[in-house]
Design an enzyme around this catalytic site. Structure first.
Site, PDB file in Angstrom:
ATOM      1  CD  GLU A   1       7.833  -0.580   7.636  1.00  0.00           C
ATOM      2  OE1 GLU A   1       6.830  -1.219   7.280  1.00  0.00           O
ATOM      3  OE2 GLU A   1       8.131   0.551   7.197  1.00  0.00           O
TER       4      GLU A   1
ATOM      5  CD  GLU B   1       0.582  -1.590   8.251  1.00  0.00           C
ATOM      6  OE1 GLU B   1       0.265  -0.867   9.221  1.00  0.00           O
ATOM      7  OE2 GLU B   1       1.021  -1.127   7.179  1.00  0.00           O
TER       8      GLU B   1
ATOM      9  CG  ASP C   1      -0.396  -0.036   2.525  1.00  0.00           C
ATOM     10  OD1 ASP C   1       0.836  -0.178   2.622  1.00  0.00           O
ATOM     11  OD2 ASP C   1      -1.149   0.088   3.518  1.00  0.00           O
ATOM     12  CB  SER C   2       4.598   1.616  -0.099  1.00  0.00           C
ATOM     13  OG  SER C   2       4.772   0.485  -0.928  1.00  0.00           O
TER      14      SER C   2
ATOM     15  CG  ASP D   1       0.315  -3.912   2.144  1.00  0.00           C
ATOM     16  OD1 ASP D   1       0.199  -4.684   3.112  1.00  0.00           O
ATOM     17  OD2 ASP D   1       1.184  -3.023   2.075  1.00  0.00           O
TER      18      ASP D   1
ATOM     19  CE  LYS E   1       2.998  -5.741   3.845  1.00  0.00           C
ATOM     20  NZ  LYS E   1       2.510  -4.669   4.724  1.00  0.00           N
TER      21      LYS E   1
END
Ligand code: KIV
Length: 267
Positions: free
Chosen positions: A185, A118, A45-46, A84, A116
């Site tokens: 991270e 978080e 999602d960067s 993501d 993915k």
């Protein structure tokens, strides 16, 4: 050509072979990385910041992620494609219906092989519901970019003994929930080493030192596409920003002077 699967990544950890991962957001870059034998391609999602001009990853939508994941999937034959889950596509619904539905959309509609998510202990039950119905999940703990507004800044995690203890609890909870791997991270190398040794699933580090089972970088960062704006953990393996600058200036001057196109580039 053998397709990369979560099991292959697990075996790499067992045989101490490093996992090599990068982000990609479109078919042509994904194909370029795939041909080079990159194990895992993350549609991060960067992309909200790298491609779409958002200030952080929070505004990124499911539709934007699906669009770019479809493109990446079209470019990949071998690597494991991980999409993501964007902010609020998996956190808001207490019964985790959103998480399962949205995770499933990446597999059914966009060709991803996994998603993915978080979060650590607080996301474990959600991850379990997703893995229980067959959605392969890559966890992500430590610095969580989707928490930037809550934290106020991008903070390295695991600097104090209690933060380190929390990281181990998070990692173990994510592992127990059925995730096949874990992104670590923004944490000291020593903390990442401890986490990596505490779990049997592979860890993939970004700003987390060299003892993780693999490494991931944002493709634009590692190609040096951001000028001088890079974080400490980023190594630029090329200087594309200055090469693009030079190429665009030369093109501009040649067009202005009428030197391009010349005979060689005309019919
Ligand atoms: O969005 C992303 O690119 C990521 C990586 C930095 C791991 O989450």
């Amino acid at each position: 050509m053998k397709k990369v699967t979560p099991k292959i990544l697990l075996n790499k950890k067992k045989s101490q072979e490093k996992i090599v991962a990068l982000t990609a957001y479109d078919a042509s870059m994904a194909a370029t990385l795939d041909v080079q034998g990159i194990d895992l391609i993350l549609v991060g999602d960067s992309l909200g910041m790298v491609l779409l001009g958002y200030e952080n990853t929070l505004p990124v939508t499911m539709e934007e992620m699906l669009h770019h994941t479809r493109a990446v999937s079209r470019g990949v034959k071998q690597a494991l494609v991980v999409a993501d889950m964007p902010f609020m596509s998996y956190q808001a619904d207490v019964d985790d219906v959103d998480a399962v539905r949205n995770g499933g959309r990446f597999l059914k509609e966009a060709g991803a092989h996994a998603v993915k998510v978080e979060g650590g202990v607080e996301m474990a039950a959600t991850i379990k519901k997703m893995t229980d119905v067959g959605i392969p999940v890559l966890g992500h703990i430590g610095l969580k970019p989707q928490h930037v507004l809550k934290e106020g800044t991008y903070q390295v995690q695991g600097k104090t003994p209690s933060q380190r203890e929390q990281l181990i609890k998070d990692a173990k909870a994510v592992e127990a929930s059925g995730a096949f791997g874990l992104v670590l991270e923004g944490m000291p190398a020593a903390a990442a080493k401890e986490v990596t040794e505490a779990v049997s699933i592979p860890t993939i580090g970004i700003g987390a030192g060299s003892d993780c089972d693999g490494q991931i970088l944002v493709i634009n960062d590692m190609l040096g596409m951001n000028g001088n704006k890079t974080a400490k953990f980023v190594k630029a393996y090329a200087s594309l920003y200055s090469q693009i600058e030079q190429a665009v200036q030369t093109y501009k001057q040649e067009v202005v002077k009428g030197e391009f196109p010349d005979d060689k580039h005309s019919y």
